[in-house]
Design a protein around this motif. Structure first.
Motif, PDB file in Angstrom:
ATOM      1  N   ASP A  58       0.882  -1.148   0.093  1.00 41.27           N
ATOM      2  CA  ASP A  58       0.021   0.029  -0.066  1.00 41.27           C
ATOM      3  C   ASP A  58       0.841   1.242  -0.014  1.00 41.27           C
ATOM      4  O   ASP A  58       0.382   2.381  -0.481  1.00 41.27           O
ATOM      5  CB  ASP A  58      -0.780   0.164   1.102  1.00 41.27           C
ATOM      6  N   THR A  59       2.167   1.149   0.491  1.00 36.61           N
ATOM      7  CA  THR A  59       3.001   2.181   0.375  1.00 36.61           C
ATOM      8  C   THR A  59       4.075   1.989  -0.471  1.00 36.61           C
ATOM      9  O   THR A  59       4.768   1.012  -0.463  1.00 36.61           O
ATOM     10  CB  THR A  59       3.665   2.617   1.830  1.00 36.61           C
ATOM     11  N   ALA A  60       4.374   3.002  -1.519  1.00 37.17           N
ATOM     12  CA  ALA A  60       5.400   2.880  -2.565  1.00 37.17           C
ATOM     13  C   ALA A  60       5.289   1.646  -3.235  1.00 37.17           C
ATOM     14  O   ALA A  60       6.639   1.039  -3.175  1.00 37.17           O
ATOM     15  CB  ALA A  60       6.907   3.258  -1.693  1.00 37.17           C
ATOM     16  N   PRO A  61       4.484   1.041  -3.873  1.00 36.18           N
ATOM     17  CA  PRO A  61       4.626   0.160  -4.533  1.00 36.18           C
ATOM     18  C   PRO A  61       5.451   0.039  -5.618  1.00 36.18           C
ATOM     19  O   PRO A  61       5.534   1.138  -6.448  1.00 36.18           O
ATOM     20  CB  PRO A  61       3.028  -0.369  -4.905  1.00 36.18           C
ATOM     21  N   GLY A  62       6.207  -1.052  -6.034  1.00 34.09           N
ATOM     22  CA  GLY A  62       7.247  -1.192  -7.039  1.00 34.09           C
ATOM     23  C   GLY A  62       8.485  -0.218  -6.919  1.00 34.09           C
ATOM     24  O   GLY A  62       9.002  -0.204  -7.944  1.00 34.09           O
ATOM     25  N   LYS A  63       8.648   0.484  -5.913  1.00 36.53           N
ATOM     26  CA  LYS A  63       9.706   1.185  -5.883  1.00 36.53           C
ATOM     27  C   LYS A  63      10.869   0.805  -5.249  1.00 36.53           C
ATOM     28  O   LYS A  63      10.556  -0.225  -4.266  1.00 36.53           O
ATOM     29  CB  LYS A  63       9.344   2.495  -4.887  1.00 36.53           C
ATOM     30  N   ASP A 141      27.205   5.664  -6.596  1.00 35.77           N
ATOM     31  CA  ASP A 141      27.053   6.705  -7.907  1.00 35.77           C
ATOM     32  C   ASP A 141      25.976   6.548  -8.463  1.00 35.77           C
ATOM     33  O   ASP A 141      25.208   7.412  -9.093  1.00 35.77           O
ATOM     34  CB  ASP A 141      28.532   6.596  -8.696  1.00 35.77           C
ATOM     35  N   ASP A 142      25.618   4.913  -8.894  1.00 35.21           N
ATOM     36  CA  ASP A 142      24.501   4.976  -9.727  1.00 35.21           C
ATOM     37  C   ASP A 142      23.021   5.303  -8.984  1.00 35.21           C
ATOM     38  O   ASP A 142      22.206   5.941  -9.479  1.00 35.21           O
ATOM     39  CB  ASP A 142      24.468   3.459  -9.901  1.00 35.21           C
ATOM     40  N   ILE A 143      23.050   4.967  -7.774  1.00 35.10           N
ATOM     41  CA  ILE A 143      21.775   5.745  -7.111  1.00 35.10           C
ATOM     42  C   ILE A 143      21.952   7.048  -7.134  1.00 35.10           C
ATOM     43  O   ILE A 143      20.793   7.814  -7.394  1.00 35.10           O
ATOM     44  CB  ILE A 143      22.169   5.291  -5.305  1.00 35.10           C
ATOM     45  N   GLY A 144      23.102   7.702  -6.899  1.00 40.24           N
ATOM     46  CA  GLY A 144      23.066   9.199  -7.098  1.00 40.24           C
ATOM     47  C   GLY A 144      22.474   9.838  -8.217  1.00 40.24           C
ATOM     48  O   GLY A 144      21.827  10.861  -8.541  1.00 40.24           O
ATOM     49  N   VAL A 145      23.167   9.364  -9.644  1.00 37.87           N
ATOM     50  CA  VAL A 145      22.552   9.577 -10.823  1.00 37.87           C
ATOM     51  C   VAL A 145      20.832   9.183 -10.924  1.00 37.87           C
ATOM     52  O   VAL A 145      20.347  10.002 -11.598  1.00 37.87           O
ATOM     53  CB  VAL A 145      23.277   8.465 -11.967  1.00 37.87           C
ATOM     54  N   GLN A 146      20.316   8.316 -10.332  1.00 37.41           N
ATOM     55  CA  GLN A 146      19.238   8.019 -10.587  1.00 37.41           C
ATOM     56  C   GLN A 146      18.028   8.845  -9.589  1.00 37.41           C
ATOM     57  O   GLN A 146      16.800   8.580  -9.680  1.00 37.41           O
ATOM     58  CB  GLN A 146      18.776   6.539 -10.438  1.00 37.41           C
ATOM     59  N   LEU A 147      18.412   9.685  -8.608  1.00 39.80           N
ATOM     60  CA  LEU A 147      17.787  10.273  -7.772  1.00 39.80           C
ATOM     61  C   LEU A 147      16.569  10.943  -7.947  1.00 39.80           C
ATOM     62  O   LEU A 147      15.252  11.058  -7.574  1.00 39.80           O
ATOM     63  CB  LEU A 147      18.543  11.169  -6.772  1.00 39.80           C
ATOM     64  N   ASP A 148      16.361  11.593  -9.125  1.00 38.09           N
ATOM     65  CA  ASP A 148      15.375  12.308  -9.823  1.00 38.09           C
ATOM     66  C   ASP A 148      14.481  11.438 -10.554  1.00 38.09           C
ATOM     67  O   ASP A 148      13.623  11.843 -11.235  1.00 38.09           O
ATOM     68  CB  ASP A 148      15.879  13.360 -10.274  1.00 38.09           C
ATOM     69  N   SER A 149      14.798  10.215 -10.754  1.00 35.58           N
ATOM     70  CA  SER A 149      13.917   9.283 -11.515  1.00 35.58           C
ATOM     71  C   SER A 149      12.509   8.947 -10.960  1.00 35.58           C
ATOM     72  O   SER A 149      11.978   8.061 -11.860  1.00 35.58           O
ATOM     73  CB  SER A 149      14.736   8.185 -12.084  1.00 35.58           C
ATOM     74  N   ASP A 150      12.259   9.230  -9.790  1.00 37.71           N
ATOM     75  CA  ASP A 150      11.111   8.559  -9.375  1.00 37.71           C
ATOM     76  C   ASP A 150      11.094   7.111  -8.956  1.00 37.71           C
ATOM     77  O   ASP A 150       9.811   6.487  -8.898  1.00 37.71           O
ATOM     78  CB  ASP A 150       9.690   8.935  -9.870  1.00 37.71           C
ATOM     79  N   MET A 151      11.995   6.359  -8.894  1.00 38.88           N
ATOM     80  CA  MET A 151      12.157   4.927  -8.918  1.00 38.88           C
ATOM     81  C   MET A 151      12.336   4.446  -7.563  1.00 38.88           C
ATOM     82  O   MET A 151      12.339   3.418  -7.061  1.00 38.88           O
ATOM     83  CB  MET A 151      13.306   4.159  -9.700  1.00 38.88           C
ATOM     84  N   PHE A 152      12.870   5.619  -6.546  1.00 39.35           N
ATOM     85  CA  PHE A 152      12.962   5.324  -5.089  1.00 39.35           C
ATOM     86  C   PHE A 152      11.896   5.724  -4.137  1.00 39.35           C
ATOM     87  O   PHE A 152      11.195   6.542  -4.450  1.00 39.35           O
ATOM     88  CB  PHE A 152      14.264   5.959  -4.523  1.00 39.35           C
ATOM     89  N   SER A 153      11.661   5.060  -3.306  1.00 35.19           N
ATOM     90  CA  SER A 153      10.772   5.429  -2.142  1.00 35.19           C
ATOM     91  C   SER A 153      11.058   6.614  -1.580  1.00 35.19           C
ATOM     92  O   SER A 153      12.153   6.986  -1.276  1.00 35.19           O
ATOM     93  CB  SER A 153      10.285   4.200  -0.975  1.00 35.19           C
ATOM     94  N   ASP A 154       9.931   7.383  -1.009  1.00 30.04           N
ATOM     95  CA  ASP A 154      10.331   8.659  -0.065  1.00 30.04           C
ATOM     96  C   ASP A 154      11.281   7.982   1.013  1.00 30.04           C
ATOM     97  O   ASP A 154      11.966   8.936   1.515  1.00 30.04           O
ATOM     98  CB  ASP A 154       8.789   9.285   0.190  1.00 30.04           C
ATOM     99  N   HIS A 155      10.897   7.102   1.667  1.00 33.03           N
ATOM    100  CA  HIS A 155      11.687   6.676   2.865  1.00 33.03           C
ATOM    101  C   HIS A 155      13.054   6.487   2.415  1.00 33.03           C
ATOM    102  O   HIS A 155      14.037   6.929   3.294  1.00 33.03           O
ATOM    103  CB  HIS A 155      11.138   5.254   3.325  1.00 33.03           C
ATOM    104  N   PHE A 156      13.501   5.678   1.229  1.00 31.55           N
ATOM    105  CA  PHE A 156      14.887   5.776   0.793  1.00 31.55           C
ATOM    106  C   PHE A 156      15.446   7.026   0.727  1.00 31.55           C
ATOM    107  O   PHE A 156      16.556   7.425   1.081  1.00 31.55           O
ATOM    108  CB  PHE A 156      14.699   4.822  -0.196  1.00 31.55           C
ATOM    109  N   MET A 157      14.745   8.009  -0.115  1.00 33.89           N
ATOM    110  CA  MET A 157      15.159   9.226  -0.312  1.00 33.89           C
ATOM    111  C   MET A 157      15.491   9.889   1.079  1.00 33.89           C
ATOM    112  O   MET A 157      16.614  10.581   1.084  1.00 33.89           O
ATOM    113  CB  MET A 157      14.217  10.136  -1.039  1.00 33.89           C
ATOM    114  N   GLY A 158      14.505   9.612   1.984  1.00 28.42           N
ATOM    115  CA  GLY A 158      14.930  10.260   3.232  1.00 28.42           C
ATOM    116  C   GLY A 158      16.343   9.766   4.082  1.00 28.42           C
ATOM    117  O   GLY A 158      17.012  10.341   4.562  1.00 28.42           O
ATOM    118  N   GLU A 159      16.520   8.468   3.771  1.00 34.81           N
ATOM    119  CA  GLU A 159      17.588   7.782   4.279  1.00 34.81           C
ATOM    120  C   GLU A 159      19.163   8.217   3.242  1.00 34.81           C
ATOM    121  O   GLU A 159      19.992   8.356   4.066  1.00 34.81           O
ATOM    122  CB  GLU A 159      17.465   6.177   4.120  1.00 34.81           C
TER     123      GLU A 159
END
Length: 170
Positions: A58-63, A141-159
């Motif tokens: 129910d929260t962040a499905p598929g992220k 580095d790969d995570i950093g490049v993808q940060l604006d792609s909407d593929m990560f949950s808000d909780h991971f972005m917060g982490e």
């Protein structure tokens, strides 16, 4: 008969218990701070394991989300909670945890006092297909490049923000 809803401790920003509330209350009232743990699982090459949340969540499905995360039960210590979550989410036993930092995560639904740990493990990982669609190691580095792609949950972005600050001071 309906299963009883879980309750968790309400804490102040320093982690001192000030009450108890049901999960549904905590997840709709950001003034009620509750404790959660995250574990960042790295392999020997320093890549970070992320889990892809099930599309049925129910929260962040598929992220893509933090390696491991979960609530701290009433009366449970954060180290014990992190070990329990490692076992429940990835099937890992016997990982040596290193405490990294605490931070507050808040959005419109909730406020969490997050205690983050790390460990090194290269797998295999035994995860529930109902909870997690996939797990994969990522370079920072790969995570950093993808940060604006909407593929990560808000909780991971917060982490990821406090992790990069922590990593920069080492």
């Amino acid at each position: 008969m309906m299963p009883q809803e879980e309750s968790f401790e309400v804490v102040d920003p320093n982690g001192r218990t000030i009450g108890i509330a049901r999960r549904s209350e905590l997840h709709r009232n950001p003034s009620l701070v509750h404790r959660v743990v995250h574990v960042l699982v790295f392999n020997l090459q320093g890549f970070l394991l992320l889990q892809k949340r099930s599309r049925n969540k129910d929260t962040a499905p598929g992220k893509w989300d933090t390696s491991v995360g979960g609530h701290v039960n009433i009366g449970e210590g954060i180290h014990s909670a992190a070990l329990r979550e490692l076992r429940e989410e990835l099937g890992l036993e016997g990982c040596t945890l290193t405490f990294l930092y605490d931070y507050l995560f808040s959005n419109q639904q909730e406020t969490e006092l997050v205690s983050t740990f790390s460990c090194v493990h290269s797998g295999p990982f035994l995860f529930s297909k109902e909870e997690i669609d996939d797990v994969r190691f990522w370079s920072i580095d790969d995570i950093g490049v993808q940060l604006d792609s909407d593929m990560f949950s808000d909780h991971f972005m917060g982490e990821f923000t406090p992790y990069r600050k922590f990593r920069g001071r080492r």
